[in-house]
Design an enzyme around this catalytic site. Structure first.
Site, short mmCIF file in Angstrom:
data_model
loop_
_atom_site.label_atom_id
_atom_site.label_comp_id
_atom_site.label_asym_id
_atom_site.label_seq_id
_atom_site.Cartn_x
_atom_site.Cartn_y
_atom_site.Cartn_z
N ASP A 165 -6.95 4.61 -4.69
CA ASP A 165 -7.63 4.46 -3.41
C ASP A 165 -8.28 5.82 -3.14
O ASP A 165 -8.50 6.59 -4.08
CB ASP A 165 -6.63 4.05 -2.31
CG ASP A 165 -7.30 3.59 -1.01
OD1 ASP A 165 -7.75 2.44 -0.96
OD2 ASP A 165 -7.40 4.39 -0.06
N LYS B 76 0.86 -1.19 0.00
CA LYS B 76 0.00 0.00 0.00
C LYS B 76 0.89 1.23 0.00
O LYS B 76 2.06 1.16 0.42
CB LYS B 76 -0.90 0.02 1.23
CG LYS B 76 -2.19 0.81 1.05
CD LYS B 76 -3.23 0.06 0.20
CE LYS B 76 -4.52 0.86 0.11
NZ LYS B 76 -5.54 0.14 -0.68
#
Length: 447
Positions: free
Chosen positions: A168, A128
């Site tokens: 995201d 991430k």
């Protein structure tokens, strides 16, 4: 082995080594709680420092991101990429641009991504990244300059066989375009598989935009079917009004449900007769306005600046906004208003106190690592199309997504039954995701 003592020892190490990172602590605590069932049955999963290695990222990259705003002033943000675990494949996980981003949040998201990606059955590891940059209120040129600076550093750490970022919160098609353009500029290569969420005319995949929201609804549909209930006719609350929420609303209503409320950070809109999805898309995706604007233009919609979106009669709740948005008191409201199913469209939107309420009140609960895995699953399908220089139809890709979500539900359900916690989809998801990763780590040695 004293499993409770062993697991507590693991968690104490996490607290000591990762001070000031409560979201990461929360994510690890949930997984470790489920792993007690595994360790009681198979002690070898404690061998070779496996769990300590699993909870320590393989690599943590932090860098500065200087850029120039429209007033000619230099701004400096912080960039992150946590490459957590690559045992199943290249790191895969989104980039989040939001003022709340810090190392602890990126680590929590990356840790969750390991198990989410494992559950898809596709060969992708967990990672991430992101920045504390806020794209809201910034011009396109400012966003472009920031993205170019961000990728100038990040490009050296990614690639289609190394690490494949996606979008995201705060990172949509516009940002992915600027990031990919700078990646090409820095490398001199057109490697479509290095980023996912791309535009359809330059390597993107149909259904990727809709995938997380659609997948959450598909998982919820399977969960309801396991309890002999149908999506058709259900009343659903969806928090948020971003990409995940919009397409969860769309798919739920296509399946015959009525979405009775949605929200953003300014308040929520009650919609007892359902949501006009095209109007919502126009307000949020094209005009980038607040949900109050939707309420002024839609028939039968009411904007509430105060109050609680969870304080509405419904059958299903889909929290699709952000982490820890639904606490214990809100969970009690949901239970009191008849909610029987909760599925996380966002990453860890329900607090531990909320999840405990769901357990006590016999509400079926699907954790984000299972319920919102459709986004990363379709990103992996985009990688497949890029690798084969192919492009699939919407219907074919949507069918692949439905099949993946159905298989994820079955894996969670069957694993929970195997460990005598039937209906506990949190334990089922954690254990099923963990065993695949753990077996691969043991097979590949101490690295």
């Amino acid at each position: 082995m004293d499993v409770d003592k062993t697991v507590k020892g693991y968690y104490d190490q996490i607290l000591t080594r990762n001070a000031g990172e409560p979201e990461f602590h929360q994510a690890v605590a949930e997984v470790l709680d489920s792993l007690k069932y595994v360790l009681r049955k198979d002690e070898h999963y404690a061998d070779d420092g496996l769990i300590q290695r699993l909870t320590e990222p393989e690599r943590q990259i932090i860098f500065r991101v200087p850029w120039i705003d429209d007033n000619g002033q230099v701004q400096v943000n912080r960039g992150f990429r946590v490459q957590f675990n690559s045992v199943l494949g290249p790191y895969k996980g989104g980039l989040r641009f939001h003022p709340s981003v810090n190392l602890g949040i990126i680590k929590f998201l990356g840790f969750e991504q390991i198990f989410k990606n494992s559950l898809t059955g596709l060969p992708i590891g967990g990672g991430k990244g992101g920045s504390d940059f806020d794209p809201k209120g910034r011009s396109d040129r400012e966003v472009m300059r920031f993205c170019q600076s961000f990728m100038t550093e990040l490009h050296r750490h990614i690639g289609d066989k190394i690490d494949v970022p996606a979008g995201d919160i705060g990172v949509g098609g516009r940002e992915i375009g600027y990031l990919f353009g700078q990646y090409r500029r820095m490398t001199g290569r057109h490697e479509s598989g290095t980023l996912t969420g791309k535009g359809l005319n330059w390597g993107g995949s149909l259904v990727r935009t809709e995938a997380t929201g659609y997948g959450t609804v598909y998982f919820t549909q399977e969960m309801m079917a396991a309890h002999n209930e149908r999506m058709h006719g259900a009343r659903i609350i969806v928090s948020g009004s971003g990409n995940v929420a919009i397409y969860a609303i769309q798919k739920a209503q296509e399946l015959g449900a009525t979405v009775v409320a949605f929200s953003d950070s300014s308040g929520f809109v009650s919609t007892p007769d359902g949501v006009d999805v095209e109007l919502l898309k126009d307000v949020k995706e094209r005009r980038r306005e607040r949900v109050s604007v939707y309420a002024t233009e839609a028939t039968g919609a009411t904007f509430h600046e105060k109050g609680n979106i969870w304080d509405i009669d419904a059958d299903v709740a889909l929290p699709c906004a952000t982490q820890n948005e639904l606490d214990g008191e809100s969970a009690k409201m949901l239970a009191d208003h008849g909610v029987r199913y909760v599925a996380e469209g966002a990453n860890m939107p329900c607090t531990p106190e909320a999840i405990e309420v769901f357990r006590k009140r016999k509400i079926a609960f699907a954790p984000g690592k299972a319920a919102n895995a459709g986004g990363v699953a379709t990103s992996a399908l985009e990688m497949q199309q890029n690798a084969s220089r192919d492009s699939w139809s919407f219907d074919y890709t949507d069918k692949r997504l439905r099949d993946i979500m159905r298989n994820i539900f079955r894996s969670c359900d069957e694993t929970a039954k195997e460990f005598s916690v039937e209906g506990d989809y949190v334990a089922g998801a954690n254990i099923a995701g963990f065993r695949k990763v753990a077996d691969a780590m043991l097979a590949q040695g101490v690295i």
